[in-house]
Design an enzyme around this catalytic site. Sequence first.
Site, PDB file in Angstrom:
ATOM      1  N   SER A  67       0.796  -1.224   0.000  1.00 37.45           N
ATOM      2  CA  SER A  67       0.000   0.000   0.000  1.00 37.45           C
ATOM      3  C   SER A  67       0.831   1.278   0.000  1.00 37.45           C
ATOM      4  CB  SER A  67      -0.952   0.013   1.200  1.00 37.45           C
ATOM      5  OG  SER A  67      -0.236  -0.159   2.415  1.00 37.45           O
ATOM      6  N   ASP A 127      -3.030   8.005   8.191  1.00 37.56           N
ATOM      7  CA  ASP A 127      -4.192   7.246   8.647  1.00 37.56           C
ATOM      8  C   ASP A 127      -3.875   6.176   9.689  1.00 37.56           C
ATOM      9  OD1 ASP A 127      -2.861   5.402   7.124  1.00 37.56           O
ATOM     10  OD2 ASP A 127      -4.439   5.120   5.635  1.00 37.56           O
ATOM     11  N   HIS A 173      -0.228   4.600   7.011  1.00 39.33           N
ATOM     12  CA  HIS A 173       0.488   5.211   5.894  1.00 39.33           C
ATOM     13  C   HIS A 173       0.887   6.646   6.213  1.00 39.33           C
ATOM     14  CE1 HIS A 173      -2.481   2.201   4.457  1.00 39.33           C
ATOM     15  NE2 HIS A 173      -1.397   1.722   3.886  1.00 39.33           N
TER      16      HIS A 173
END
Length: 375
Positions: free
Chosen positions: A35, A344, A347
């Site tokens: 991610s 978040d 990340h």
Amino acid sequence: MELSIYFLLFGVLSCYVYGEQSSQNFTSIFSFGDSYTDTGNFPTLAAAAGWPISFTSIYPPYGETFFHQPAGRWSDGRLIIDFIAEEYGLPYIPPYKAYTGSFNQGANFAVGGATAINVEFFEKNGYVKFNMIRDSLDYQLAWFEELKATLCASTEECKEFFSTSLFTFGEFGANDYSFMLEAGVSVNEVRTYVPQVVQLISAAVEQVISAGAVTLAVAGQLPTGCIPIILTLFQSSNSDDYEANTGCLTAYNNLAMYHNVLLRQELMRLRSKYPHVKLSYTNYYDPIINIVKSPCLPGKYCFIDKPLQVCCGKDGPYNYNLTELCGMPGVDACQTPSTYLHWDGVHLTEAAYHYISDTWLHGPFADPPIKAPRN
């Protein structure tokens, strides 16, 4: 004693001498990862797998800073791979599973949640309680081979095509380790899997070198013990479990450092085996740990809000909890993401990615820099 050996090895490895740095203008970029690099594969693959997508990067406030709408990225804006593409005047690298146009200027195979070890391993051993997306490194490499057949018709043609491409890997390993840790596997046992993860990354690097890649950047681990989700999941009442100068969890940072030492050793071996290849180690650990220790260095960066706090989250000591995540109704982002390191809880913010990308392109946190050191 163990950590002193790690730091000695880092010092020895950093003394490796390279020839003149390339300022090559790449014609394409191919990326593998999770991610931290995914630009839109996850939502497409999750939907295809029938996952109930109640909180993902497809919902606001993801993407608000730069794209002004969700853009498939797990951040408020651009990722490191986006800033690298901008540096070379290339379009943002399209996600392979969510794009129907041309991949002549590159493809992004990264998927949020991807592992280095194949996904079947985690399901078989009960480390996850859900059916995983088929997105581990072996699947990403298969997608690359699938795409390769459309980009070049022969071995020689492929070698010529990929000789002007940049290949980036990672990071890989964070999800491997976190899936096991969250399943109750001890940090010491998780450490035993680090050599396997590093060998899988190495084998992937060799696979694309055999296809013609000559310029590659391979990322190490972030300081895992500084990530809000880890700080929340494994919070301790024992102050000795935390680093005094960062507030991060010592054992999890040590795990990341161990991974990075083994990875750098393996990259040195590959450099010797493939002397015609430029192979950069791109360092997440040091720039992030430096920010945590010194949140504002004028002229470089200034993350003036508490460096372990989350911008887009709610409640908990780090403005993060597992039941009210960014992207869910009622979970708002801070007003100034550029002053935060963490977006978040897992990340980073665009501002953090921007700073790190510059240190990878021009130094000092890539060995050697992807592009060239600044004069």
